[in-house]
Design an enzyme around this catalytic site. Sequence first.
Site, PDB file in Angstrom:
ATOM      1  N   LYS A  49       0.844  -1.204   0.000  1.00 57.13           N
ATOM      2  CA  LYS A  49       0.000   0.000   0.000  1.00 57.13           C
ATOM      3  C   LYS A  49       0.875   1.248   0.000  1.00 57.13           C
ATOM      4  CE  LYS A  49      -3.619  -2.599   2.257  1.00 57.13           C
ATOM      5  NZ  LYS A  49      -4.225  -3.061   3.492  1.00 57.13           N
ATOM      6  N   GLN A  93      -4.524  -1.745   9.711  1.00 54.35           N
ATOM      7  CA  GLN A  93      -4.388  -3.064   9.098  1.00 54.35           C
ATOM      8  C   GLN A  93      -4.972  -4.145  10.010  1.00 54.35           C
ATOM      9  OE1 GLN A  93      -3.093  -3.592   5.934  1.00 54.35           O
ATOM     10  NE2 GLN A  93      -3.782  -5.685   6.222  1.00 54.35           N
ATOM     11  N   ASP A 116     -10.969   2.438   4.165  1.00 56.38           N
ATOM     12  CA  ASP A 116     -11.421   1.059   3.896  1.00 56.38           C
ATOM     13  C   ASP A 116     -12.940   0.979   3.778  1.00 56.38           C
ATOM     14  OD1 ASP A 116      -9.415  -0.834   3.561  1.00 56.38           O
ATOM     15  OD2 ASP A 116      -9.001  -0.984   5.716  1.00 56.38           O
TER      16      ASP A 116
END
Length: 281
Positions: A49, A93, A116
């Site tokens: 990422k 994460q 997200d």
Amino acid sequence: MTKLIDGKIVAKEILDNLADEVLFLNKKPCLAVIIVGNDSASKIYVNLKKKKALELGFNSIVIELPEKTLEKDLIDKIEELNSDKNVNAILVQMPLPKHINPLKIIETISPQKDVDCFHPYNVGNISIGKKSYVYPCTPKGIIRLLEYYDIKIEGKHAVVIGRSNIVGRPLSQMLINENATVTLCHSKTKNLSEITKTADILISAVGKPNLVTENMVKDGVVIIDVGMNRLENGKLCGDVDFENVKDKASYITPVPGGVGPMTICSLMVNTYDLFKYQNSL
Ligand code: NAD
């Protein structure tokens, strides 16, 4: 004739255009990623990422916290990022260490920085068909693939297999918002193949090789395979028996090279969308 849906090409085109737009910005979008602990797979994802964000000309912050980090300290860190005007997008994460409640963490991220799209506020907006700041990355990538290949969604019967919060559930909502008729199947679904045979668009997000076989689909079906399974010989495969199913399909995604590249692509587009929203662009 069956057409292959090439996620690598679509993602590259979207990201090339994005990089061109970023070149002309005075300020750069910034993605902050927090990783807690030493999970090696998570570290690889976080590095990917970061690499992609930097390639696009974004700013990238990676905050590495030790395994023993207290839930309260992680919340404090997120709140700090929530109020930092230089940070546009925040990602924690997953998975987190067992002593940290992931829902509490997701709820702490400001919905305006929730890259997200896991926050209940954003999820709720999508489920009532309201415009959201962002959309969940894998489902968003799937919708983009269908649009790119001019595959009509409206009025189609879309069958989604898998009801996870990151793929199956939000994807079903997004397909409903696109006016599809949606059936969501899962581990307790009876007569799966009777349902899949009626699908115009079949999306499998389970994580089981060869779950979808030739006799489970009708001619001309569009197949999106989200599954990512590592076989004993080290090869990566999806949920669909690709070799035997592909000749019945009008369109099909390969694994790898189908949905996968679209997920990280959507994460970058979400970062940019949040940046634009926060800067009223
Ligand atoms: P998950 O593991 O959280 O859930 C799997 C779902 O499959 C559950 O809802 C379960 O009810 C359903 N299921 C299990 N067995 C079933 C069966 N026999 N019949 C019907 N349904 C069944 O799912 P996830 O996190 O959404 O991941 C699913 C797969 O997609 C995994 O292989 C994952 O690696 C992959 N994935 C890929 C991407 C990508 O970018 N390509 C992104 C996310 C997930």
